[in-house]
Design a protein around this motif. Structure first.
Motif, PDB file in Angstrom:
ATOM      1  N   GLY A  20       0.800  -1.218   0.000  1.00 26.34           N
ATOM      2  CA  GLY A  20       0.000   0.000   0.000  1.00 26.34           C
ATOM      3  C   GLY A  20       0.832   1.267   0.000  1.00 26.34           C
ATOM      4  O   GLY A  20       1.843   1.387  -0.691  1.00 26.34           O
ATOM      5  N   TRP A  21       0.364   2.238   0.797  1.00 29.98           N
ATOM      6  CA  TRP A  21       0.997   3.548   0.841  1.00 29.98           C
ATOM      7  C   TRP A  21       2.384   3.506   1.449  1.00 29.98           C
ATOM      8  O   TRP A  21       3.230   4.337   1.128  1.00 29.98           O
ATOM      9  CB  TRP A  21       0.108   4.528   1.606  1.00 29.98           C
ATOM     10  CG  TRP A  21      -1.170   4.819   0.878  1.00 29.98           C
ATOM     11  CD1 TRP A  21      -2.421   4.418   1.216  1.00 29.98           C
ATOM     12  CD2 TRP A  21      -1.316   5.559  -0.327  1.00 29.98           C
ATOM     13  NE1 TRP A  21      -3.330   4.855   0.302  1.00 29.98           N
ATOM     14  CE2 TRP A  21      -2.683   5.566  -0.655  1.00 29.98           C
ATOM     15  CE3 TRP A  21      -0.419   6.214  -1.161  1.00 29.98           C
ATOM     16  CZ2 TRP A  21      -3.163   6.214  -1.784  1.00 29.98           C
ATOM     17  CZ3 TRP A  21      -0.899   6.854  -2.280  1.00 29.98           C
ATOM     18  CH2 TRP A  21      -2.257   6.856  -2.596  1.00 29.98           C
ATOM     19  N   HIS A  22       2.633   2.538   2.353  1.00 26.51           N
ATOM     20  CA  HIS A  22       3.973   2.412   2.917  1.00 26.51           C
ATOM     21  C   HIS A  22       4.987   2.079   1.820  1.00 26.51           C
ATOM     22  O   HIS A  22       6.105   2.585   1.833  1.00 26.51           O
ATOM     23  CB  HIS A  22       3.997   1.335   4.012  1.00 26.51           C
ATOM     24  CG  HIS A  22       3.400   1.803   5.297  1.00 26.51           C
ATOM     25  ND1 HIS A  22       2.074   1.620   5.587  1.00 26.51           N
ATOM     26  CD2 HIS A  22       3.942   2.466   6.341  1.00 26.51           C
ATOM     27  CE1 HIS A  22       1.826   2.141   6.768  1.00 26.51           C
ATOM     28  NE2 HIS A  22       2.944   2.666   7.253  1.00 26.51           N
ATOM     29  N   ARG A  23       4.582   1.239   0.883  1.00 25.90           N
ATOM     30  CA  ARG A  23       5.472   0.899  -0.228  1.00 25.90           C
ATOM     31  C   ARG A  23       5.798   2.131  -1.060  1.00 25.90           C
ATOM     32  O   ARG A  23       6.945   2.338  -1.457  1.00 25.90           O
ATOM     33  CB  ARG A  23       4.849  -0.179  -1.118  1.00 25.90           C
ATOM     34  CG  ARG A  23       5.743  -0.526  -2.301  1.00 25.90           C
ATOM     35  CD  ARG A  23       5.135  -1.568  -3.186  1.00 25.90           C
ATOM     36  NE  ARG A  23       5.358  -2.872  -2.574  1.00 25.90           N
ATOM     37  CZ  ARG A  23       4.961  -4.018  -3.114  1.00 25.90           C
ATOM     38  NH1 ARG A  23       4.307  -4.017  -4.244  1.00 25.90           N
ATOM     39  NH2 ARG A  23       5.206  -5.156  -2.523  1.00 25.90           N
ATOM     40  N   ALA A  24       4.796   2.963  -1.312  1.00 29.93           N
ATOM     41  CA  ALA A  24       5.022   4.179  -2.101  1.00 29.93           C
ATOM     42  C   ALA A  24       5.983   5.124  -1.379  1.00 29.93           C
ATOM     43  O   ALA A  24       6.916   5.660  -1.987  1.00 29.93           O
ATOM     44  CB  ALA A  24       3.688   4.874  -2.370  1.00 29.93           C
ATOM     45  N   ALA A  25       5.775   5.314  -0.087  1.00 28.87           N
ATOM     46  CA  ALA A  25       6.635   6.224   0.684  1.00 28.87           C
ATOM     47  C   ALA A  25       8.067   5.699   0.761  1.00 28.87           C
ATOM     48  O   ALA A  25       9.028   6.443   0.556  1.00 28.87           O
ATOM     49  CB  ALA A  25       6.057   6.412   2.081  1.00 28.87           C
ATOM     50  N   LEU A  26       8.224   4.422   1.047  1.00 24.56           N
ATOM     51  CA  LEU A  26       9.561   3.830   1.132  1.00 24.56           C
ATOM     52  C   LEU A  26      10.246   3.811  -0.231  1.00 24.56           C
ATOM     53  O   LEU A  26      11.462   3.950  -0.315  1.00 24.56           O
ATOM     54  CB  LEU A  26       9.479   2.415   1.707  1.00 24.56           C
ATOM     55  CG  LEU A  26       9.110   2.339   3.189  1.00 24.56           C
ATOM     56  CD1 LEU A  26       8.745   0.908   3.571  1.00 24.56           C
ATOM     57  CD2 LEU A  26      10.248   2.850   4.049  1.00 24.56           C
TER      58      LEU A  26
END
Length: 92
Positions: A20-26
């Motif tokens: 999810g969004w954690h993947r995008a941020a990382l």
């Protein structure tokens, strides 16, 4: 450079394993770190070419990779502050 490369690799693996969004941020952080690593290995240093100033007052000097790292870090902080919806749904 070896330590920076290993940390960048670890961040990339962490992004790959996230969802999810954690993947995008990382991914933003890993992309910026990789870009700075490539610049450092090719030139011996990171080239900062964006100069944010107002008259004689210089705020920051940075590059696009720094922007990606900062956006990813801010995004990660935002994900920690914003309450998450419970992923487990109850069965009626």
């Amino acid at each position: 450079m070896v330590v920076t490369g290993l940390l960048t690799l670890a961040m990339t693996v962490w992004a790959y394993r996230s969802q999810g969004w954690h993947r995008a941020a990382l991914s933003l952080v890993a992309a910026g770190a990789l870009a700075n690593l490539i610049d450092r290995s090719a030139r011996g240093s990171v080239t900062d070419f964006l100069n944010l100033h107002f008259g004689d007052w210089h705020f920051f000097v940075f590059n696009l990779a720094d922007i990606w790292i900062s956006l990813g870090a801010a995004f990660l902080l935002g994900l920690q502050i914003i309450p998450q919806k419970n992923k487990i749904t109850s069965i009626p």
